[in-house]
Enzyme design. Structure first.
Site, PDB file in Angstrom:
ATOM      1  CE  LYS A 130       9.036  45.055   4.763  1.00 20.45           C
ATOM      2  NZ  LYS A 130       7.991  45.271   5.811  1.00 20.45           N
ATOM      3  CB  SER A 170       4.828  43.958   4.029  1.00 17.56           C
ATOM      4  OG  SER A 170       5.191  44.595   5.399  1.00 17.56           O
ATOM      5  CB  SER A 218       5.014  43.617   8.296  1.00 20.68           C
ATOM      6  OG  SER A 218       3.785  43.897   7.460  1.00 20.68           O
TER       7      SER A 218
HETATM    8  N1  GLN Z   1      -0.539  43.465   6.836  1.00 26.60           N
HETATM    9  C1  GLN Z   1      -0.635  44.705   7.541  1.00 26.60           C
HETATM   10  C2  GLN Z   1      -0.984  45.752   6.591  1.00 26.60           C
HETATM   11  O1  GLN Z   1      -1.193  45.260   5.577  1.00 26.60           O
HETATM   12  C3  GLN Z   1       0.403  44.891   8.128  1.00 26.60           C
HETATM   13  C4  GLN Z   1       1.604  45.398   7.372  1.00 26.60           C
HETATM   14  C5  GLN Z   1       2.934  45.959   8.128  1.00 26.60           C
HETATM   15  O2  GLN Z   1       3.079  45.292   9.214  1.00 26.60           O
HETATM   16  N2  GLN Z   1       3.773  46.648   7.415  1.00 26.60           N
HETATM   17  O3  GLN Z   1      -0.919  46.881   6.842  1.00 26.60           O
END
Ligand code: GLN
Length: 488
Positions: free
Chosen positions: A81, A156, A180
């Protein structure tokens, strides 16, 4: 024999140590597949073919010197990532702000993977600064779900999950601040684990919300998850929140039978709004775990309804502080044509950040400001404690909690991107584990009526990764290993 790119890490390892295939052949096969399918999936932001081939050659030297020297990751092609720093390789965080940022050092997890002989194919797409649930917030392009290219892969870590499902890497690393890793793994039909906060070093992980962020593996099956966790876990003096605690051999948890294991079903997670296909798949999976010998009990996590609101104060508050470093002075973008220093800050931050990141910085700055701190940030921190206590209570009655990962399967590209609140609400089942710091895993457990994968989420108490892996492995045994890959 199925194609090389269809094999799990442990299957590939068998071929590599028997010298039936070389690491260079494996890397070339993957690079060719990326060439063929990534224009459709768009999981990668940066490819590192030269580095991959050099690392593969080194892996082959190791394998031909002495197979005993090889580790389970020697010669295994991975994707990373793009929020994890890789020395000399561009690390964008999916943002214009860091479009040309080349870190001068590697994250601890990268050093560990390199020391184990893994091969890096490239860096994977993500929502900008890991803020989002669909990968549509990437400043560059959205990633497409390999099961249906019209749909999101989740986020994400959408690139990390999509590439594992599309077989454009054997396994990957993601990061999980509020789901995420688990949510995109569920949407792409792969295994993804968020370890306990402190289990894996965050050194070199670009910070989003430091009290929640954790790096974890995304893999084809549970065995691969255990193998990767073995390598990335452990104390790191460079991360003050990493915990000095021995790392067990996680593969020893992969044993059949769940006798003596109690699985808790939180009643607040099976409520209206849960898609009927998801509910059916999750319940079928839970019955399968019961069939493996587990005992089922109902548990209660009464503060679940406050989790989204709590997270969407705490995470933006920490983000507003963490992202203040991107001001055009030291890292990344500096806007051109400014009048003075303040103007440079303004222009740089206006041009460098996308709309969701700006929204988070504004929410976070507001909730930390002196007049509102008590009403928002402090209150959210107090509710966070209640959520921690909910889990502590529940784990008195069970070893593992089973729940959905997300209320629905993968939604369509464009469906929620203009409605932040709907997007935030889809994080309801994953956020609590981050607020509590406990580990969670998503394991494929079925398909919906559109042929889209659905994941089962398992959660355990702090450092309960072994219980998670054991339960997840038993689900795989009961349901048959996940060998149904998308046709992309
Ligand atoms: N969807 C969540 C956010 O937008 C989680 C993001 C994440 O875990 N990096 O913050």
């Amino acid at each position: 024999m199925s194609s090389l790119t269809d094999l799990s890490v442990h299957e590939l390892h068998e071929l590599l140590i028997k010298r039936e295939v070389s690491a260079v052949e494996v890397a070339k096969t993957y690079l060719k597949r990326i060439d063929e399918v990534d224009s459709k999936v768009r999981a990668y932001l940066t490819l590192t073919p030269d580095q991959a081939l050099a690392q593969a050659e080194e892996a082959d030297r190791c394998l031909s010197r002495d197979v005993e020297e090889a580790t389970p990751l020697t010669g295994i092609p991975m994707g990373i990532k793009d929020v994890i720093c890789t020395c000399g390789v561009r690390t964008t965080c999916g943002s214009r702000m860091l479009e040309n940022f080349v870190p001068p050092y590697s994250a601890t997890v990268i050093e560990r993977l390199e020391a184990h002989g893994a091969v890096m194919l490239g860096k994977l797409n993500m929502d900008e600064f890991a803020m989002g649930s669909s990968t549509e917030n990437s400043a560059f392009y959205p990633t497409h779900n390999p099961w249906d290219l019209e749909r999101v892969p989740g986020g994400s870590s959408g690139g990390s999950a999509a590439s594992v499902a599309a077989r454009t890497c054997a396994c990957s690393l993601g990061s999980d601040t509020g789901g995420s890793i688990r949510q995109p793994s569920s949407h792409c039909g792969v295994v993804g684990m968020k370890p306990t906060y402190g289990r894996v070093s965050r050194y070199g992980l670009v910070a989003f919300a430091s009290s929640l962020d954790q790096i974890g593996p995304i893999t084809r099956d549970v065995t691969d998850c255990a193998l990767l966790l073995n390598v990335i876990s452990g104390y790191d003096p460079r991360d003050s929140t990493s915990i000095p605690r021995d790392v067990p051999d996680y593969t020893l948890s992969l044993i059949p039978g769940l006798e003596g294991c109690t699985i808790g079903l939180p009643k607040e997670y099976f409520v209206s709004g849960l898609d009927p296909d998801v509910e059916r798949a999750v319940k079928t999976a839970v019955s399968a775990l019961e069939g493996q010998g587990a005992r089922l009990v109902e548990v209660s996590l009464p503060h679940t309804e406050y989790a989204v609101a709590t997270y969407y104060i705490i995470a933006p508050a920490e983000a507003s502080s963490n992202l203040s470093r991107y001001d055009g002075v030291k890292y990344g973008l500096r806007a051109q044509g400014f009048k003075d220093l303040t103007d440079m800050y303004k222009k740089t931050r206006s041009q460098g950040f996308g709309p969701e990141v700006k929204r988070r910085i504004m929410i976070g700055t507001y909730s930390l400001s002196s007049g509102y701190y008590d009403a928002y940030y402090k209150k959210a921190s107090q509710v966070r404690t209640l959520i921690v206590q909910d889990f502590r209570h529940a784990f008195k009655d069970c070893d593992v909690i089973a729940a959905p990962v997300a209320p629905t399967s993968a939604f369509r590209l464009g469906e929620k991107v203009d409605d932040p609140l709907q997007m935030y609400l889809s994080d309801i089942f994953t956020i609590p584990a981050n607020l509590a710091g406990i580990p969670g895993i998503s394991v494929p457990c079925g398909m919906d009526h559109n042929g889209l994968p659905i994941g089962l989420q398992l959660m355990a108490t702090h450092f309960g990764e072994q219980s998670l892996l054991k339960a997840a492995y038993n689900l795989e045994l009961a349901m048959g290993p996940w060998r149904n890959w998308p046709a992309v």
